[in-house]
Write an enzyme that holds these catalytic residues in place. Structure first.
Site, PDB file in Angstrom:
ATOM      1  N   TYR A 138       8.808 -24.835  19.542  1.00 58.38           N
ATOM      2  CA  TYR A 138       9.041 -24.587  21.268  1.00 58.38           C
ATOM      3  C   TYR A 138       9.542 -26.206  21.740  1.00 58.38           C
ATOM      4  CZ  TYR A 138       7.596 -19.662  21.673  1.00 58.38           C
ATOM      5  OH  TYR A 138       7.218 -18.343  21.567  1.00 58.38           O
ATOM      6  N   ASP A 166      15.272 -18.079  22.324  1.00 56.61           N
ATOM      7  CA  ASP A 166      15.032 -16.707  23.142  1.00 56.61           C
ATOM      8  C   ASP A 166      13.938 -16.946  24.073  1.00 56.61           C
ATOM      9  OD1 ASP A 166      12.847 -16.388  21.421  1.00 56.61           O
ATOM     10  OD2 ASP A 166      13.730 -14.628  20.563  1.00 56.61           O
ATOM     11  N   HIS A 261      12.157 -11.291  19.438  1.00 58.92           N
ATOM     12  CA  HIS A 261      11.142 -11.879  19.377  1.00 58.92           C
ATOM     13  C   HIS A 261      10.249 -10.706  19.287  1.00 58.92           C
ATOM     14  CE1 HIS A 261       9.392 -15.979  21.142  1.00 58.92           C
ATOM     15  NE2 HIS A 261       8.302 -15.113  21.037  1.00 58.92           N
TER      16      HIS A 261
END
Ligand code: FNR
Length: 374
Positions: A138, A166, A261
């Site tokens: 991230y 995403d 996800h």
């Protein structure tokens, strides 16, 4: 009462046990998906619209499940995808996944938001093999933190960098929001180890840990990532054909993961199988299929699901919740058994399909005529 691990015969069985034995908040965080959970449901449903065209009278005495992913030889075409907060489900957290994966020579993708530290996870690998591990990233608003995370992972022997694309903001998972503070019960103190996030739990576990993620991340940032690492770079969470083509054409990335996800981000995002069927012919027509490796995740629970994705051109598939549930219910032994069951299913199904090795799987072995009709 806890049924013995041997009473689980497939990945879905672990989910049923986990649902009964897990703490409410942990179950809510692992099982939840965005809004009305339509993408979550579709992730499973899409696989049920693809049928096989099995080949007969092939000598299938010997079946080889092994394959290469991003340059590493692995024992099977599935990997443990990144899922945050392993200690919500089990006190040993992500290291349960590491140990089982290393026993099986299966790849583990290590999440930025693991509840064990990155080094604890790297060090938990056991056995003579040196199974590959990948880093899920991230991207922090503070790029210096991100640069340090990447370069530390590379130095420790991680073999690929998966940048999650995403999740500029984490999706709205209402089950998790309702369970909120309870979910952080025993994960909270561990979560603090992750750099650069706040721990306001009022919106549930997901929101609490994600405020550091940079929503301004864009295509122009890719050269910077290429400049700070020699690791293969893979974009995780690509959801449309045009973006796969664009990623390949940049020449900066080595792969993509088609993923919504696990249905946790934008509800009504398409299933990865649907995008895969659409994108592979386009990549082949433009000669781009040799430039990038395509992975998929979301809803894969059976070897038949895995084989369908591989027939349609995926290099490998990620599996998330089933391993979390196996870990939560039974620790390392649960994950180990889940992987064995999946390998047994793969071997049997490849034999019945008439494919002896992963490279014998191709689009001629599947019927996708119903795929586009929801
Ligand atoms: C995830 N996923 C995820 N992805 C990511 O890039 N970073 C992360 O921190 C997490 N965390 C996370 C937590 C939990 C509890 C789940 C269920 C999922 C998404 C994950 O990598 C993957 O895309 C999906 O889980 C795949 O779907 P299945 O196999 O869970 O259906």
């Amino acid at each position: 009462l806890m049924p013995p691990v041997e009473s689980c015969y497939n990945l879905l069985d672990f989910e049923a046990v986990a649902r009964r034995v897990m703490k409410r908040g942990a179950w809510a965080y692992y099982s939840s998906a965005a809004d009305d959970e339509i993408s979550l449901r579709e992730n499973r449903a899409a696989f049920q619209r693809v049928w096989f065209r099995p080949r007969i009278l092939v000598d299938v005495a010997n079946i080889d499940l092994s394959t290469r992913m991003l340059g590493s030889r692995v024992s099977a075409p599935f990997y443990v995808t990144a899922t945050a907060l392993g200690r919500l489900g089990h006190p040993d957290g992500e290291t349960c996944l590491t140990k089982a994966a290393s026993r099986h020579n299966v790849v583990q993708m290590i999440p930025t938001l693991a509840s064990c530290s990155f080094d604890e996870i790297m060090d938990a690998a056991e056995g003579p093999g040196n199974p590959p591990q990948w880093l899920q990233l991230y991207v922090n608003k503070d790029r210096e933190i991100t640069r340090r995370i990447i370069q530390h992972a590379e130095k420790r022997g991680c073999r690929a960098l998966f940048i999650t694309v995403d999740a500029p903001q984490l999706g709205r998972r209402e089950k998790d929001m309702r369970a909120k503070a309870t979910a952080l019960g025993d994960g909270g103190s561990n979560v603090q180890k992750t750099e650069g996030h706040s721990t306001d739990v009022s919106q549930g576990a997901a929101r609490a840990i994600s405020s550091f993620i940079d929503p301004s991340l864009c295509w122009d940032d890719l050269p910077w990532f290429r400049s700070v690492t020699r690791l293969p770079i893979i974009l995780k969470g690509v959801q449309r054909v045009e973006d796969v083509v664009r990623a390949a054409e940049t020449g900066l990335v080595d792969g993509v993961v088609l993923s919504n996800h696990g249905g946790r981000q934008l509800d009504f995002a398409p299933s990865s199988l649907e995008v895969l069927a659409e994108v592979m012919p386009v990549l082949r027509a433009r000669g781009l299929d040799r430039r990038i490796e395509v992975y998929v995740d979301g809803g894969l629970r059976r070897a038949t699901d895995i084989l369908k994705a591989l027939c349609l051109g995926a290099k490998g598939v990620g599996i998330g919740r089933p391993f979390l549930y196996a870990m939560s219910a039974y620790g390392v032994e649960g994950v180990d058994r889940a992987m064995s069951l999946l390998k047994d299913e793969l071997e049997m199904d490849m034999r019945l399909l008439g494919a002896r090795s992963i490279d014998e799987l191709g689009p001629e072995l599947v019927d996708t005529r119903s795929l586009g009709s929801h």
